[in-house]
Design an enzyme around this catalytic site. Structure first.
Site, short mmCIF file in Angstrom:
data_model
loop_
_atom_site.label_atom_id
_atom_site.label_comp_id
_atom_site.label_asym_id
_atom_site.label_seq_id
_atom_site.Cartn_x
_atom_site.Cartn_y
_atom_site.Cartn_z
N LYS A 172 11.79 73.33 11.50
CA LYS A 172 12.19 71.92 11.47
C LYS A 172 11.05 70.97 11.12
O LYS A 172 11.25 69.99 10.41
CB LYS A 172 12.83 71.53 12.80
CG LYS A 172 14.23 72.10 12.98
CD LYS A 172 14.86 71.59 14.26
CE LYS A 172 16.35 71.91 14.32
NZ LYS A 172 16.65 73.32 14.19
N LYS A 186 13.75 69.74 20.56
CA LYS A 186 14.47 70.71 19.74
C LYS A 186 13.58 71.90 19.40
O LYS A 186 12.39 71.73 19.11
CB LYS A 186 14.92 70.08 18.41
CG LYS A 186 16.01 69.04 18.53
CD LYS A 186 16.40 68.58 17.14
CE LYS A 186 17.52 67.57 17.17
NZ LYS A 186 17.90 67.15 15.80
N GLY A 241 22.65 75.65 15.97
CA GLY A 241 23.80 75.89 16.83
C GLY A 241 23.64 75.33 18.23
O GLY A 241 24.30 75.80 19.16
N GLY A 242 22.77 74.34 18.39
CA GLY A 242 22.58 73.75 19.71
C GLY A 242 21.64 74.51 20.61
O GLY A 242 21.35 74.09 21.73
N HIS A 287 27.52 62.76 13.70
CA HIS A 287 26.96 63.93 13.02
C HIS A 287 27.73 64.08 11.71
O HIS A 287 28.88 64.51 11.69
CB HIS A 287 27.14 65.17 13.91
CG HIS A 287 26.60 66.43 13.31
ND1 HIS A 287 26.00 67.40 14.08
CD2 HIS A 287 26.58 66.89 12.04
CE1 HIS A 287 25.63 68.41 13.30
NE2 HIS A 287 25.98 68.11 12.07
N HIS A 323 26.42 70.59 22.47
CA HIS A 323 25.79 70.46 21.15
C HIS A 323 26.42 71.37 20.10
O HIS A 323 25.81 71.65 19.06
CB HIS A 323 24.28 70.72 21.22
CG HIS A 323 23.57 69.86 22.21
ND1 HIS A 323 23.49 68.49 22.09
CD2 HIS A 323 22.90 70.17 23.35
CE1 HIS A 323 22.82 67.99 23.11
NE2 HIS A 323 22.45 68.99 23.90
N GLU A 379 22.48 68.23 7.07
CA GLU A 379 23.04 67.52 8.21
C GLU A 379 22.25 66.23 8.47
O GLU A 379 21.02 66.23 8.45
CB GLU A 379 23.02 68.42 9.44
CG GLU A 379 23.83 69.70 9.24
CD GLU A 379 24.05 70.45 10.53
OE1 GLU A 379 23.43 70.09 11.56
OE2 GLU A 379 24.85 71.41 10.53
N ARG A 386 23.15 78.34 4.50
CA ARG A 386 24.21 79.36 4.52
C ARG A 386 25.55 78.67 4.36
O ARG A 386 25.63 77.45 4.29
CB ARG A 386 24.19 80.11 5.84
CG ARG A 386 24.24 79.17 7.06
CD ARG A 386 24.40 79.89 8.36
NE ARG A 386 24.12 79.04 9.51
CZ ARG A 386 24.94 78.15 10.03
NH1 ARG A 386 26.12 77.96 9.47
NH2 ARG A 386 24.60 77.42 11.09
#
Length: 707
Positions: free
Chosen positions: A147, A189, A195-196, A239, A266, A306, A324
């Site tokens: 990230k 994060k 996927g949370g 989101h 999430h 996102e 993906r």
């Protein structure tokens, strides 16, 4: 299943034509990949198989020992076992998957989503073994998977990013100092998250240390890396994500946006496309930013960019890129008329994108509801078990059911608890939402808890209907989304009538010396075989006991009254087997209603036009007395779900305080911490790390501290 048109019709819909020569050229290019291995399971494996079959591409499935009889294995042309149930020993074993691909002579591997789909090492391994990885280059996965790296790349590409700390110094002191600079509340994060997983919110500074440790622990377990980043927390954000596609020739397009704001833990519950309340100018701005993001990392194939969007100002910031195919890709397919898996296969074979940006049009509105095995009224706790009764809505041109399970299949403790995805399309949002609500009423499941009733209540909420969504929607509207339910008297009467007619069915079946209660002679029951004058039926709903009195007046005619209250109602009806389900046609006080009925052990599931009701037939008192169970010790910790004991924090003799963590249960990608409910001493630990435990198994026994 939802049927997509052929490429010719899709191009015609987008105002294009193909010559015969062009069509043959495309077909010959696709035929360079004539056999693929699908390195996944469940509904996504079935989804990829469907498109491959349409294109004449052979498919090879891989499966764990737990999935030997699964739907994705049945649908593939070939299937190979790759190990035990645990994904770490099967679906994550890169060496086994590559070995099967070679053995089966596959030219390419489709990773689906989850498992190895965003694994840089696996993409590189495929390249070394001269196997096409149906996904982006390993470098793009690496850049977007970390990230802090991805945010730096996005900033350089002119994509808005949110304020935060993405540095390499991971000491507690540095992270706390940076957190103070950003200000609270803030997001923690996992650098390699998704996927949370590895995501926590620290509302104030005193929450930071615990949230940081929790995020690190979960990140290390899920991704093998405990590094985190910090971000300014946007209150009530939306989101919004953009589907992008790129080829090996430098072309990239966006296929519009999806709104995935409504989430629990999430993780997404319901998605829609396009996003409500988005102007055409903002839609273009989002799409162009997503394309810049894809080009910045040399992207190839299907990807999703996102964004976090301010629900009021509509300003947006890059959050992450999923390298993906997404779980929610069908809503994009529904509004564009395109098959994204087909595009994946064509791009992986070296073709250019079938369409240019100006040739892609948006048509109508689509929703996807994720049907999970979970209990929303118990913190969305996931479940596992057999799908003893499963009746999905019928597929149509505007209704699509994506699933990897059938009736009597198991929802395994080892994998994600998603049962299916229900996708609907309408001319506009209002029509699509109406269709979704209607089809949810037709989705009947019994044998384990699901979130279907919760999604119905969500779709009925006025704010959701008007598109006022954000990531805190469930928490903000909790009371309205979990209303207190009062079982209508009509449901008790329907349950009583069904019980009578099911008994008659069984009696007739026995008298005809057949084991099939649904033989042609027993298809419609409306006659009482053993005529009696009065009878009482008892049902439990939660802690409440209810009684229905019945007077048998004439064959197939009854008078019924619930809990000795109100007038007696005249009741008639029949029970039929239709499409494998029991349909009850009941006339109660002059009003005719049709319901589906499922009787499993001592429970009646009654599926009305509005919702499912569960009536428990209580065990007779004399039977309960025979069981003679010892009274349960109140000082115990029980497993809330079937799962794997991952960690144990206490030993026999330890002193604990109320709220102290005792152990961790892991099931279906969820970590659940079992905590002490009292102050006391650990009397005994009745489980071990690595043990598979059933629901309600006694794990730890405590002795309450003396006051």
């Amino acid at each position: 299943m939802y049927h997509f048109g052929k490429l010719q019709s899709l191009l015609h819909r987008n105002h294009l034509t193909l010559t015969v020569r062009d069509t043959h050229q495309l077909a010959s290019q696709v035929n360079r990949i004539n056999k693929i291995l699908i390195a996944n399971r469940g509904e996504i494996a079935c989804r990829v198989t469907r498109t491959a079959r349409k294109l004449g591409v052979k498919t090879v499935a891989v499966y764990s020992e737990a999935d030997r009889n699964s739907m994705h294995v049945e649908q593939a042309d070939e299937a190979y076992c790759i190990g035990p149930a645990q994904s770490s020993q099967s679906y994550l074993r890169q060496d086994k998957i590559i070995s099967v691909a070679k053995q089966a002579k596959c030219q390419a591997i489709h990773p689906g989503y989850g498992f190895l789909s965003e694994n840089t090492e696996f993409a590189e391994l495929c390249q070394r073994e001269n196997i096409i990885f149906i996904g982006p280059p390993a470098s793009a996965i690496r850049d977007m998977g970390i990230k802090n790296t991805s945010k730096a790349i996005m900033a350089n590409a002119g994509v808005p990013i949110i304020e935060g700390y993405h540095g390499e110094d991971q000491t507690n002191e540095t992270l706390l100092a940076e957190a103070r600079k950003i200000g609270f509340p803030l997001m923690i994060k996992a650098v390699r998250g998704g996927g949370g997983k590895g995501m926590r919110i620290a509302l104030k500074e005193s929450d930071f240390a615990e949230a940081l440790e929790s995020a690190r622990t979960e990140s290390e377990k899920a991704f093998g890396d405990s590094a985190v980043l910090l971000e300014k927390y946007v209150a009530e954000p939306r989101h919004v994500e953009v589907q992008v596609f790129a080829d090996k020739h430098g072309n990239a397009v966006y296929l519009f946006e999806r709104d995935c704001s409504v989430q629990r833990r999430h993780q997404k519950v319901i998605e829609e496309a396009p996003a409500p309340g988005i102007s055409q100018e903002l839609r273009q701005e989002l799409g162009e930013a997503a394309v810049r993001a894809a080009k910045a990392v040399g992207y190839v194939g299907a990807g999703t960019v996102e964004f976090i969007m301010d629900r009021n100002a509509h300003s947006f910031h890059f959050m992450e890129m999923n390298t993906r195919l997404q779980v929610e890709h069908p809503v994009t397919e529904a509004i564009t008329g395109l098959d994204l898996v087909e595009w994946q296969l064509r791009v992986a074979s070296g073709e250019q994108l079938p369409l240019k940006q100006e040739q892609i049009s948006l048509n109508g509105h689509a929703f996807e509801a994720r049907i999970y095995a979970e209990n929303p009224r118990n913190g969305f706790l996931p479940g596992a078990g057999q799908l003893l009764y499963l009746k999905p809505p019928q597929a149509a041109d505007n209704v699509r059911v994506e699933t990897g399970v059938r009736e009597n299949d198991e929802v395994s403790v080892h994998y994600d608890p998603m049962i299916a995805k229900l996708v609907v399309w309408g001319k506009d949002r209002s029509e699509a939402l109406g269709i979704l609500r209607s089809k949810l009423n037709e989705y009947n499941i019994a044998g384990l808890d699901t979130n279907i009733e919760f999604i119905k209540d969500l779709c009925a909420h006025p704010k959701f209907q008007s598109g006022e969504v954000h990531t805190g929607f469930i928490e903000e509207n909790f009371e309205q989304l979990f209303p207190k339910l009062q079982t209508p008297n009509e449901v008790f009467i329907q349950g009583t009538l069904a019980s009578i007619l099911i008994e008659d069915m069984n009696s007739l079946s026995a008298s005809l010396d057949t084991k099939d209660p649904f033989s042609p002679f027993a298809m419609e029951i409306g006659v009482r075989l053993n005529h009696i004058l009065t009878q009482s039926f008892h049902f439990n709903v939660g802690k409440d006991s209810n009684m229905v009195e019945v007077k048998y007046t004439e064959p197939n005619e009854y008078l019924m009254r619930v809990n000795r209250l109100g007038p007696w109602k005249k009741v008639t009806g029949t029970l039929k087997k239709m499409d494998g389900a029991l349909e009850l046609f009941a006339e109660i006080g002059g009003v005719i209603a049709k319901t589906r009925i499922a009787k499993l052990d001592n429970k009646l599931h009654i599926f009305t036009k509005d919702r499912e009701w569960q009536l428990v037939i209580p065990t007779p008192k004399f039977v309960t007395a025979l069981i003679n169970r010892a009274e349960q010790n109140p000082c115990t910790a029980l497993s809330p779900m079937p799962g794997l004991v991952d960690k144990i924090f206490v030993n026999k003799g330890d002193v604990v305080k109320k709220g102290d963590s005792l152990l961790v249960i892991v099931a279906m990608k969820m970590e659940h911490i079992i905590k002490a409910s009292i102050d006391g001493t650990v009397e005994d630990v009745l489980c071990s790390v690595g043990e598979n435990v059933t629901k309600n198994k006694l794990l730890v026994r405590l002795t309450e501290a003396k006051t």
